[in-house]
Design a protein around this motif. Structure first.
Motif, short mmCIF file in Angstrom:
data_model
loop_
_atom_site.label_atom_id
_atom_site.label_comp_id
_atom_site.label_asym_id
_atom_site.label_seq_id
_atom_site.Cartn_x
_atom_site.Cartn_y
_atom_site.Cartn_z
N VAL A 183 76.07 14.13 12.79
CA VAL A 183 76.38 13.20 11.69
C VAL A 183 75.30 13.32 10.62
CG1 VAL A 183 76.37 10.74 11.12
CG2 VAL A 183 77.65 11.56 13.09
N HIS A 185 81.96 1.16 19.07
CA HIS A 185 82.16 2.32 19.96
C HIS A 185 81.42 2.14 21.28
CE1 HIS A 185 81.77 6.30 21.60
NE2 HIS A 185 80.54 6.46 21.17
N ARG A 186 80.26 1.56 21.21
CA ARG A 186 79.44 1.38 22.43
C ARG A 186 79.93 0.23 23.29
NH1 ARG A 186 76.90 6.03 23.00
NH2 ARG A 186 75.86 6.65 21.08
N CYS A 197 73.57 9.65 19.66
CA CYS A 197 74.92 9.84 19.11
C CYS A 197 75.69 10.83 20.00
CB CYS A 197 74.80 10.40 17.69
SG CYS A 197 76.38 10.91 16.99
N LEU A 250 78.87 11.59 19.01
CA LEU A 250 79.97 11.91 18.08
C LEU A 250 81.25 11.17 18.45
CD1 LEU A 250 79.26 15.70 17.46
CD2 LEU A 250 79.05 13.85 15.80
N CYS A 251 81.06 10.02 19.05
CA CYS A 251 82.19 9.16 19.43
C CYS A 251 83.14 9.86 20.39
CB CYS A 251 82.93 8.64 18.19
SG CYS A 251 82.07 7.32 17.36
N PRO A 256 84.51 10.26 14.72
CA PRO A 256 83.32 9.41 14.53
C PRO A 256 83.63 8.12 13.77
CG PRO A 256 82.75 11.69 14.16
CD PRO A 256 84.24 11.67 14.37
N CYS A 273 81.60 5.84 12.62
CA CYS A 273 80.73 5.52 11.47
C CYS A 273 81.30 6.15 10.20
CB CYS A 273 79.31 6.00 11.72
SG CYS A 273 79.19 7.74 12.17
S1 SF4 Z 1 79.61 5.96 15.48
FE1 SF4 Z 1 78.65 7.71 14.47
S2 SF4 Z 1 76.52 7.58 15.11
FE2 SF4 Z 1 77.67 6.28 16.51
S3 SF4 Z 1 78.15 7.62 18.24
FE3 SF4 Z 1 79.89 7.70 16.83
S4 SF4 Z 1 79.47 9.48 15.55
FE4 SF4 Z 1 77.55 8.95 16.55
#
Ligand code: SF4
Ligand code: SF4
Lengths: 115, 440
Positions: free
Chosen positions: A3, A23-24, A91, A93-94, A101, A103
Motif C-alpha cells: 500500500v 478489516h481487523r 498489513c 493487503l486485506c 484493500p 483502506c
Molecule cells: S486496510 Fe489497507 S493497510 Fe489495512 S490491512 Fe488492508 S490493505 Fe493493509
C-alpha cells in the motif's frame, strides 16, 4: 506489492484507519488498524499517514515517503499515540476481504494505491 | 442498544460533583432515532436543572461517508431558544468512542472544573490551573497533562469565563459553529471544558451489508460535481465571493477533512511561515485553521490586509470569542487595526438583540454547494430545504456542511444505513415527524 499513500493528496480524514480497523475487528474501531493518519502536530497542520508492513514502517509525509526498516533507530511509532505502530499487526493487503484493500476503497480522495 | 452505540447516557451533576450512568433504551432510539432527536428529549427531561446535552448520531464514527458529527444542544442565551452546536473535526467521533452516546451536564460547579471522559470512564476534575488561560493554552495543558496529543477538547477561553454571549465552545483550537453563546453557559457553570479520548469499539448488526452500502454511496460521491474543488476558498467562491478566495489564497497551506468527510473544508493558513512549506515547520504555532466561510468573509470585510485580519482571527480563537461576530462588531465600531480590535476583546459585547435564528448553525451556507438537489436553480428561497438537510445531518451524525454538497446522502440512504447497522427500522413517518418538530 504494498500500500502506498500520496500524502499531498491525503486530507487526513482517517477513513483508511477506520476501514483497516473494520478489516481487523469486523466492527468499527481504530486500535487494530495498521494504517494510521498521524495528526499529533495539529497546531502545525503537519499530517500524513503511517503504515506498518512486515519488516518496515512506511511513513507518508507531505515532503515525501520514507520507508524505515523495523529495528532501525527511531522506530517511528510515536506518531500514533493510542497504540505504538510496532505493536500493531502488519498489513496483509486485506487478505480474504472481497473487493481488495479496504483502506484504498474507502479513501475518499484516492490518495491510496497498491503498487 | 447493542449496535453502533455504547448504550449509555452519562449524567454529570456539577453542583454535587457527581457522575452517574443511565441505559440508553432501544425504545427511545426507535422513537427519536439519535443525535438531536435524543438531545432535545433529554434537554426536556432535565429542563429544571440548567441542562447542556451532548450527543452523537447512530452513524457517527462509522464508515458511512461524512459521519463525523456530534452535537451540543442547549438553550441559547442569544436567542433564548433551543439550539444545536455541531461538533465536527475529529472531536465528534472521539466523543462517540468515549463510551457514552449522550452526556447531560446539570447545575453549576462551585469551583472551576473540567470533565475528562475516556473509555467509559468520566472524571470530574478541578480546573483551577487553567482558569484564566486561553483556549490554546488550555488544550495544550490538558494534552500535556494526560500525555496524549490526540485528546480532543471542547473548551472555553477568557470570553466564556466572563460569561459573554459572544463566547464559543471551541473545538481544540479552532473555534466552532457556536453562534449561540454556548461558551457563556460553560462559563456560568464554571466548566472550563470537556476533554475526550475514546478507544471503544462499535458492533455492527449486518456489517457486510453496512460496508457495501457505505461504499456504494462513496462511489457515487466520487462522481460528484465538486470533484477538484477544495477548501473554504472554493466554498466562498460558490457563495459569490471570489474576492475573498483570491484575497486569502496566498496564505493557504493545506486543506484537511473532518473525520471521513470527502470534501476538505478545513483550510489552514500559515501566518508566520511560508505557506508552501511542506516540511514540519519549526515554529510551534505557525497559523490557524478556518472552518467557516463566514469567518473568512468577515475577515475580508474588516478592511485589513489578509495577514492582519487572520492574525486578529487568531486572537479571537485564543480568546474564545465568535470570530465572525467579533470582526463585525469591531468594524461597526469603526475599529480599523488589529491592535484596536484586540484591545477591545475584553469588553466587547453585542449591541443589538439577535432576532429569531434557525436552531442550526449558519456556518453552513443557506443553499446547495456545487450540487443540484433538484430544488430548482432559480429558487432564491432554500430555507425549508436547508433546515431539513441540517436536521437530517444533526439527527444521524453526518457533517452539516457536506450535506449541502451531497444529494447522494439522502434520508433514505441514511435510514438504510441505520437499518443495516443496528437492525432498527425507522419509518418515514417517524423521521418526518421528528424533522418537522426539530425545524419548528
Ligand atoms: S486496510 Fe489497507 S493497510 Fe489495512 S490491512 Fe488492508 S490493505 Fe493493509
Ligand atoms: S483515507 Fe485517504 S485522505 Fe483519508 S487519511 Fe487515509 S489516505 Fe488520507
Amino acid at each position: 506489492m504494498g500500500v502506498r499513500v500520496n500524502a499531498l493528496t491525503c486530507t487526513g480524514c482517517m477513513a483508511c484507519e477506520m476501514a483497516c480497523g473494520y478489516h481487523r475487528d469486523d466492527a468499527f474501531a481504530l486500535l487494530s488498524s495498521c494504517i494510521v493518519a498521524y495528526r499529533t502536530r495539529e497546531k502545525k497542520d503537519y499530517f500524513g499517514v503511517i503504515l506498518k508492513e512486515e519488516d518496515s514502517l512506511v511513513i507518508a509525509r507531505p515532503e515525501g515517503m520514507e520507508i524505515r526498516k523495523i529495528g532501525d533507530a527511531g522506530g517511528g511509532g510515536g506518531d500514533s499515540s493510542a497504540k505504538p505502530m510496532l505493536l500493531r499487526e502488519s498489513c496483509d493487503l486485506c487478505a480474504g476481504m472481497d473487493g481488495g484493500p479496504m483502506c484504498a476503497r474507502f479513501c475518499p480522495v484516492d490518495a491510496i494505491s497498491v503498487e | 442498544m447493542e449496535y453502533l452505540s455504547s448504550g449509555k447516557i452519562l449524567i454529570v451533576d456539577l453542583a454535587a460533583g457527581e457522575t452517574r450512568e443511565e441505559e440508553l433504551e432501544d425504545d427511545l432510539i426507535s422513537k427519536r432515532i439519535g443525535g438531536i432527536g435524543i438531545t432535545t428529549h433529554l434537554l426536556g427531561n432535565y429542563k429544571d436543572q440548567d441542562p447542556i446535552v451532548m450527543g452523537c448520531g447512530l452513524l457517527t464514527g462509522t464508515l458511512y461517508p461524512a459521519s463525523d458529527l456530534s452535537i451540543i444542544t442547549a438553550k441559547s442565551p442569544v436567542t433564548k431558544t433551543v439550539c444545536h452546536l455541531p461538533v465536527a473535526l475529529k472531536a465528534g467521533i472521539e466523543f462517540k468512542y468515549c463510551g457514552f452516546d449522550y452526556l447531560v451536564i446539570l447545575g453549576k460547579s462551585a469551583n472551576p472544573s473540567m470533565l475528562w471522559i475516556h473509555d467509559g470512564v468520566a472524571d470530574l476534575m478541578d480546573a483551577s490551573a487553567v482558569w484564566g488561560k486561553d483556549v490554546w493554552q488550555t488544550t495544550d495543558a490538558w494534552r500535556k497533562e494526560m500525555g496524549d496529543d490526540l485528546i480532543q477538547t471542547l473548551v472555553i477561553g477568557n470570553c466564556g469565563e466572563r460569561c459573554s454571549d459572544l463566547a464559543q465552545v471551541s473545538v481544540n483550537y479552532w473555534g466552532s459553529g457556536d453562534i449561540w453563546g454556548f461558551g457563556s453557559l460553560f462559563g456560568e457553570k464554571r466548566l472550563k471544558g470537556i476533554a475526550m479520548r475514546g478507544m471503544g469499539l462499535l458492533e455492527v448488526a449486518e456489517a457486510e451489508g453496512f460496508v457495501d452500502h457505505s461504499i456504494k454511496v462513496l462511489s457515487a460521491l466520487k462522481q460528484a460535481p465538486w470533484g477538484g474543488k477544495t477548501g473554504i476558498t472554493d466554498i466562498v467562491t460558490a457563495m459569490g465571493r471570489q474576492d475573498v478566495s483570491d484575497w486569502m489564497a496566498p496564505m493557504v497551506h493545506r486543506n484537511s477533512s473532518s473525520y471521513n468527510v470527502p470534501y476538505p473544508y478545513s483550510t489552514f493558513l500559515y501566518l508566520d511561515e511560508d505557506p508552501a512549506l511542506l516540511k514540519e515547520p519549526e515554529g510551534v504555532e505557525p497559523g490557524i485553521m478556518i472552518t467557516s466561510p463566514y469567518v473568512a468573509i468577515a475577515a475580508k470585510d474588516s478592511g485589513m490586509s489578509a495577514s492582519e485580519a487572520f492574525k486578529t482571527i487568531r486572537s479571537c480563537l485564543r480568546y474564545g470569542i465568535d470570530p465572525e461576530a467579533a470582526m463585525q462588531i469591531s468594524a461597526a465600531e469603526g475599529k480599523k487595526t488589529r491592535g484596536e480590535m484586540e484591545a477591545a476583546l475584553d469588553s466587547m459585547s453585542r449591541k443589538d438583540t439577535v432576532g429569531s435564528r434557525p436552531p442550526f448553525s449558519h456556518y453552513c451556507p443557506g443553499h446547495p454547494l456545487f450540487a443540484d438537489f433538484g430544488t430548482g436553480k432559480d429558487s432564491g428561497d432554500f430555507e425549508e430545504w436547508w433546515m431539513r438537510r441540517q436536521a437530517l445531518a444533526y439527527l444521524f451524525g453526518v457533517d452539516p456542511m457536506f450535506m449541502l454538497m451531497s444529494p447522494e446522502i439522502s434520508a433514505q440512504s441514511m435510514m438504510e444505513a441505520v437499518r443495516l447497522g443496528t437492525g432498527v427500522d425507522i419509518s418515514e413517518e417517524t423521521l418526518n415527524f421528528l424533522v418537522t418538530e426539530l425545524c419548528a
